[in-house]
Write an enzyme that holds these catalytic residues in place. Structure first.
Site, PDB file in Angstrom:
ATOM      1  N   HIS A 436       0.801  -1.225   0.000  1.00 44.20           N
ATOM      2  CA  HIS A 436       0.000   0.000   0.000  1.00 44.20           C
ATOM      3  C   HIS A 436       0.832   1.274   0.000  1.00 44.20           C
ATOM      4  CE1 HIS A 436      -4.167  -1.418   0.534  1.00 44.20           C
ATOM      5  NE2 HIS A 436      -3.642  -2.420   1.213  1.00 44.20           N
ATOM      6  N   LYS A 688      -8.679  13.704   4.267  1.00 42.34           N
ATOM      7  CA  LYS A 688      -7.830  12.517   4.285  1.00 42.34           C
ATOM      8  C   LYS A 688      -6.821  12.693   5.412  1.00 42.34           C
ATOM      9  CE  LYS A 688      -6.916  13.206  -0.055  1.00 42.34           C
ATOM     10  NZ  LYS A 688      -7.029  11.959  -0.793  1.00 42.34           N
ATOM     11  N   THR A 800      -8.737   5.939  -2.134  1.00 42.34           N
ATOM     12  CA  THR A 800     -10.098   5.444  -2.379  1.00 42.34           C
ATOM     13  C   THR A 800     -11.124   6.562  -2.240  1.00 42.34           C
ATOM     14  OG1 THR A 800     -10.226   4.699  -0.065  1.00 42.34           O
ATOM     15  CG2 THR A 800      -9.680   3.045  -1.726  1.00 42.34           C
ATOM     16  N   LYS A 804     -14.784   7.625  -4.269  1.00 46.26           N
ATOM     17  CA  LYS A 804     -16.076   7.956  -3.649  1.00 46.26           C
ATOM     18  C   LYS A 804     -16.582   9.303  -4.145  1.00 46.26           C
ATOM     19  CE  LYS A 804     -14.258   5.604   0.377  1.00 46.26           C
ATOM     20  NZ  LYS A 804     -13.505   5.838   1.621  1.00 46.26           N
TER      21      LYS A 804
END
Length: 958
Positions: A436, A688, A800, A804
């Site tokens: 990741h 974020k 991600t 959205k």
């Protein structure tokens, strides 16, 4: 496990403040017997046993039935299926309010209503959960196990009701009981089991696994306090403990009969049979807590198993307690329990590092013991370990579960008596690794010394794996080029700064060069490593005394990412550009050796939570224009919106839905921040985790530049030049990440100045939403018009939230980083605001900076000076500004290229203003973003994992 179904209760029209316990069950029991058995009965095929769950209670005919009073008589309930469902649902809620609630019997207030409602839904989930695993066990299917330190679930109530297709029934039942469903939903705290995208991805994957009927299970830790609750004060971010478990968790089922021993410390001894055994040390117990995860429009309900930690009661030192040594008596229990207190405890101290490593091992050990127990049970008397990879797939979500590899080896070799060769083959075919990050600091390394103390047997196994890797490298490249081998070892070895095995080390011994200088005294070297000047240091044969600092010995480390690559059969990145960076940079030597191991699996998000449930107004429009709700499961249908993008009716409906969502956020922002904002302004959002590479600093610098230019204009010029904006930030800075916390402080200081400037008014607002979480995201994302994904190119693995936002018709401004690249391809270049340097340019730009060749833009320097001038308060931002200055060095040299990309960024923002003024164009862009987001469903991602990595098959319950 017999849960209940009594019939309805206090269904009066007004909202009750007290619940009459004597009439709750009796009133509902006066409804027909048929309705009292509507729920908790499964009609399985002959191969499965039927389950009936209901509780009967005495009827009290003298009491009036409020439903009958309102509707005429009880027979009207039988005439309507929806009414019958509502009655049965109300019955279940009332039962739990009476018998299993954690609240006092007086009243039926909202928290109690939430708890009882959640438990009533959990009953249905347990039935489906049991049926799901009955079938998996009987068919002995291959199962995937997803191990993650984070599962950022968000609220479960609305999602579970929706997936069970009971929204109408629950809404009506709660209305009859005096509450609105939406108010009850708001009582649920977000489960504090994650921090950011890593944990939210894991939760989306569980939703898709259940929805697509894949046999799978999630494993994590049950954190008591999670990460932290974020407060925003005059000092910036402050952290307090999360309280999500203070009222209990109605979704979990504690499995006190499912627990496993986990060991730390101790020593390894060789037995009389020649086998190595780990003995002594500190022993704890991991206890299972199960959270059912329902699929959408399917009976399949999978499981998230979370581990809590404790010690057996025999470890409580009763003698010490009775002697008054209370802390000593409870020491072992406290040491065990604190493992599951906090997500990512601070690791600046040795104690913090030890606790983190304990957390990771607890997750791996307990989960693998559980997986193996299940495998053995399903295998019966004839356990064939070579078939383990044919029945089990273990996915490591990032490097946190890396200890799965040596732990599985330890169990197979030490406890199951399997040879090293066979155990290694089983392990490699079972385990897979999702990478990741490309950030060096996020590629975990652990002190070898710490690991030797905490997990001595695992270090032995890791050393053997490392030696096998070394031999494999030598076998592949030969011994003719020692320099090549040395480069490979430095890049690929699991053990860093650890001596090579003697058989290999001999290759790298260089012959000593003869010198007039006594080489035994070469401790006297300059700080650059060269021999000291002979004329200065020696007079004839007389040596001068020189005091030089000792050469630091680099620490011996275990490189967890390298262990993941070596020990797993697949390594995947999470976006196309990220996977290429993984192959060409991060693990290039491994890729050259094992190219077949490397794959890409672009992330996705569940369309159920992230548009269907959180944005019902837009969902209705999509359903109308695509011809049905098929898009919720088959997001390819979203692409059909493209042909209507210029339709004025659709555009009008689209704007109306966006405004409804914006009005909700206006109220929310007033409540959370105290500021009033205009719904007519553009909602510009960056939410974020706060990190320098995500460049919230670039965003706030752009806002500061905008504000300064506004202040230099008169009112008419401002309105002509600038579009009104509400700039919203949200996210947590890690508690010990000082620079990230300074960024939060700057944002809040800028907001305090701008928001109270009467010259600016509604033309610009800057707000920081405290304690950003999934529930806040579900409110903000549908209302957003411009979303910022502006990380330094090549540093965001995927993201991600960008998916959205795009799915909800938000337009992105961003760099070509992570999944932005693929989003831009799908939505169209004209519907994405692109700026900034590209990934392949970053290394050269940093080199240019290091050589002193970078010339900052005058506008960038103007912003820095404006901050330093005290325009936003007295706080000293010198350290934050210094990180953007100089040419190189830790915390300097603008490593994340804020200054380099600033001109491109503000020029791109001018294009945003221009596009927003043309609302027809903007709405068209918004529609095309939703239409192009179809690829980014986690359903698509999970299908790819299931097919390409796990080799599991979908299996739907009858």
């Amino acid at each position: 496990m017999a849960y209940c179904c009594a019939t309805a209760s206090n269904l009066g029209g007004g909202a009750p403040t007290l619940l009459d316990r004597s009439s709750i069950l009796s009133n509902f029991n006066r409804s027909s017997k048929t309705s009292s058995q509507l729920f908790f009965t499964t009609t399985a095929k002959s191969s499965y046993r039927k389950r009936h769950f209901y509780v009967r209670s005495e009827a009290k005919p003298k009491l009036k039935d409020p439903i009958a009073v309102e509707q005429g008589d009880a027979s009207s309930i039988d005439k309507s299926k929806s009414d019958a469902e509502a009655v049965a649902v109300a019955s279940r809620i009332t039962y739990h309010a009476e018998f299993t609630s954690s609240f006092s019997p007086e009243g039926f207030h909202l928290p109690k209503a939430y708890y009882a409602t959640a438990q009533s839904i959990r009953d249905s989930l347990i039935i489906n959960w049991n049926a799901t695993y009955d079938m998996y066990e009987k068919m002995n299917v291959k199962q995937a196990y997803y191990l993650s330190m984070e599962f950022l679930q968000g609220r479960a109530l609305l999602n579970a009701i929706g997936n069970l297709e009971l929204s109408g029934a629950y809404g009506e039942a709660l209305r009859k009981l005096g509450h609105k469903l939406e108010n009850v939903v708001l009582q649920e705290p977000d489960a504090a089991l994650g921090n950011g995208g890593l944990g939210r991805l894991a939760s989306c994957f569980l939703d898709s696994l259940a929805t697509l009927n894949y046999p799978a299970w999630g494993y994590g830790l049950r954190y008591k306090y999670g990460l932290f609750k974020q407060l925003i004060t005059k000092e910036g971010q402050e952290e307090v403990a999360e309280n999500w478990l203070e009222m209990g968790n109605p979704w979990e089922i504690i499995r006190n009969d499912i627990s496993y021993p986990v060991k730390f410390y101790g020593k390894v001894v060789t037995g009389s049979d020649g086998k190595r055994r780990w003995i002594g040390g500190e022993d704890i117990v991991a206890v299972a807590h199960d959270v059912p995860i329902p699929g959408y429009k399917t009976k399949t309900t999978i499981n998230l198993r979370l581990w809590s930690t404790k010690v057996p009661s025999v470890d409580f030192d009763l003698s010490a307690f009775n002697s008054g040594e209370h802390t000593k008596a409870c020491e072992s229990q406290a040491n065990a329990e604190k493992i599951c207190y906090i997500l990512y405890p601070g690791d600046d101290s040795l104690e913090g590092k030890t606790l983190r490593l304990k957390q990771q091992y607890t997750l791996c050990s307990a989960s693998l013991q559980d997986i193996i127990k299940c495998f053995e049970k399903r295998s019966g008397e004839n356990v064939l370990w070579k078939e383990f990879p044919e029945k089990v797939a273990v996915q490591m979500n990032d490097t946190h579960p890396t200890l799965c590899i040596p732990e599985l080896m330890r169990i197979l070799i030490d406890l199951k008596g399997i040879s090293w060769k066979e155990a290694w083959d089983i392990t490699q075919r079972t385990v897979a690794y999702t990478n990741h990050t490309v950030l060096p600091e996020a590629l975990e390394k652990w002190s070898l010394e710490l690991m030797q103390k905490l997990l001595p047997r695992h270090v032995e196994i890791i050393e053997m794996i490392d030696e096998e890797l070394i031999n494999g490298i030598v076998a592949e490249f030969g011994k003719s080029d020692p320099e090549l081998l040395e480069r490979k070892f430095n890049s690929m070895r699991i053990l860093e700064n650890v001596e090579l095995p003697s058989s290999i080390a001999d290759m790298f011994i260089k012959p000593k060069e003869m010198s007039a200088i006594d080489t035994s005294e070469v401790s006297k070297v300059s700080d650059k490593g060269s021999l000291a000047d002979e004329e200065d240091e020696f007079v004839g044969n007389t040596e001068k005394e020189v005091d030089l600092p000792p050469v630091p010995i680099p620490p011996k480390m275990v490189r967890m990412a390298n262990l993941c690559v070596v020990g797993g059969h697949v390594v995947n990145g999470v976006a196309e550009i990220h996977s290429e960076i993984v192959k060409q940079d991060v693990f290039n030597d491994f890729y050259k050796l094992w190219p077949e191991k490397f794959q890409n699996k672009t992330n996705g998000v569940t369309p159920r939570r992230w548009i269907y449930y959180c944005n019902p107004d837009l969902s209705k429009i999509i359903t109308k224009w695509t011809g049905g709700e098929d898009w919720v499961l088959n997001t390819e249908k979203l692409a059909e919106l493209r042909k209507f993008a210029d339709n004025e009716d659709l555009q009008s409906e689209w704007r109306a839905a966006k405004r409804i969502n914006k009005l909700k956020v206006v109220s929310f922002l007033k409540e959370k921040t105290g500021y009033s904002v205009s719904p007519d302004a553009m909602f510009d959002i960056q939410v974020k985790r706060i990190h320098e590479y995500k460049r919230q600093l670039l965003n706030i610098f752009g806002i500061i530049y905008r504000y300064k230019k506004m202040k230099e204009m008169n009112a008419i010029e401002r309105k002509e030049k600038f579009t009104s904006r509400v700039c919203i930030f949200g996210g947590k800075a890690f508690a010990t990440y000082a620079q990230a916390k300074r960024i939060v402080k700057l944002i809040t200081d800028v907001g305090a100045t701008v928001n109270n400037d009467p010259d600016i008014g509604d033309l610009l607002k800057v707000l920081f939403v405290p304690d950003y979480n999934v529930s806040v995201a579900e409110l903000l994302i549908p209302a957003t018009e411009l979303s910022q994904h502006i990380s330094t190119a090549g540093m965001e693995a995927s993201g991600t939230s960008n998916m959205k936002f795009s799915m909800n018709g938000c337009i992105l401004i961003g760099t070509l980083d992570g999944a932005n690249v693929e989003i831009r391809e799908e939505v169209g270049e004209d519907n994405f605001f692109l700026f900034g340097a590209q990934a392949h340019e970053i290394e050269g730009l940093r080199k240019e900076r290091a050589e002193g060749k970078f010339v900052p833009d005058a506008r960038f320097e103007e912003v820095k000076e404006y901050v330093r001038s005290g325009a936003f308060g007295p706080y000293n931002y010198d350290e934050l500004m210094a990180s953007l200055e100089g040419n190189e060095g830790f915390g300097r040299g603008d490593y994340f290229l804020v200054g380099k990309d600033f001109p491109s960024y503000i020029e791109c923002q001018e294009k945003v203003d221009e596009a927003y003024r043309d609302q027809k164009r903007w709405t068209r862009m918004s529609i095309l973003n939703s239409a192009g987001s179809y690829k980014f469903s986690s359903d698509r991602t999970i299908h790819e994992y299931a097919r390409d990595i796990w080799n599991i098959q979908s299996l739907e319950l009858p």
